[in-house]
Enzyme design. Structure first.
Site, short mmCIF file in Angstrom:
data_model
loop_
_atom_site.label_atom_id
_atom_site.label_comp_id
_atom_site.label_asym_id
_atom_site.label_seq_id
_atom_site.Cartn_x
_atom_site.Cartn_y
_atom_site.Cartn_z
N SER A 113 8.37 4.49 2.89
CA SER A 113 8.41 5.13 1.46
C SER A 113 9.89 4.87 1.11
O SER A 113 10.37 3.82 0.87
CB SER A 113 8.18 6.59 1.67
OG SER A 113 8.00 6.97 0.28
N HIS A 136 4.49 2.05 -1.12
CA HIS A 136 3.50 2.56 -2.00
C HIS A 136 4.07 3.11 -3.31
O HIS A 136 5.39 3.32 -3.25
CB HIS A 136 2.97 3.59 -1.35
CG HIS A 136 3.74 4.97 -0.82
ND1 HIS A 136 4.26 5.70 -1.78
CD2 HIS A 136 4.05 5.26 0.25
CE1 HIS A 136 4.98 6.46 -0.97
NE2 HIS A 136 4.97 6.25 0.10
#
Length: 231
Positions: A113, A136
């Site tokens: 992340s 993501h």
């Protein structure tokens, strides 16, 4: 007297390792400050005491100290993070990217992340063969108002992260977006998980390697810096 000073230095080093996850390595080749970014990057809200965190209010002044210190020649960043607060993560990443001192990052375990910008912020990045990185779209917790302004905010925040990663790595925008919007790989979510060699092949990370390779690269940067000053 010298023995007392040595003991005090050792106690201070142990305190820093326990409280901030940092240590200083002094050898004939130079002095390296090591910084660990682990667990969850904590933002403006305190996380539960049972969660391992990296606190940005600790990291920012520490990075400023490393940059200004005449005693420190380079910075080694060790990452094993699940991600965390976007603002705090980007803040730390910008600080690292803006340093003039030699910097090398090493992803161990995971750099997920917001850990992706943190990994690529260093001058040279490494990833262990077994390490993973999750890419993501932005996720926001709390109340989300379903209006166009909110979706614009999502997009602008996403663009900030994308642009930072592109500017500080060799990955192109198309490849990064493809990884970020991949469907079917993450259960109940979109995005991708890539591992050591895949991250290098995609241009996200510079090299596959471990601690030995990362330290050798950092020493080479330090040596080159000293030669440039003498020239």
């Amino acid at each position: 007297m010298e023995e007392q000073v040595c003991q005090e230095e050792q106690q201070e080093a142990r305190r820093e390792m326990g409280e901030f996850g940092t240590s200083v390595i002094r050898t004939e080749r130079g002095t390296i400050h090591t910084l660990t970014i682990i667990g969850q990057v904590e933002g403006h809200q305190l996380l539960p005491p049972t969660v391992k965190t990296t606190k940005y209010e600790h990291i920012l002044p520490l990075l400023a100290m490393v940059e200004e210190s005449d005693d420190v020649d380079g910075l080694l960043i060790l990452l094993n993070t699940v991600g965390g607060d976007i603002e705090a993560g980007l803040c730390i990443a910008e600080m690292i990217a803006g340093m003039s001192k030699p910097t090398v990052s090493l992803v161990l375990g995971g750099g997920h992340s917001i850990g992706v910008p943190l990994a690529v912020a260093a001058r040279t990045s490494f990833i262990a063969p077994s390490a993973a990185m999750t890419i993501h779209p932005v996720r926001l917790s709390g109340t989300v108002i379903g209006v166009s302004q909110m979706f614009d905010y999502f997009q602008r925040t996403q663009d900030r992260i994308l642009q930072f990663i592109i500017d500080h790595s060799h990955i192109d925008r198309e490849t990064l977006l493809k990884l970020m919007l991949e469907t079917g790989e993450l259960t109940g979510d979109i995005g991708s998980v890539i591992y050591g060699k895949e991250a290098v092949k995609a241009g996200l990370i510079d090299h596959v390697g471990g601690l030995r390779e990362a330290l050798e690269c950092l020493h080479e940067q330090i040596d080159k810096g000293k030669q440039d000053k003498e020239a």
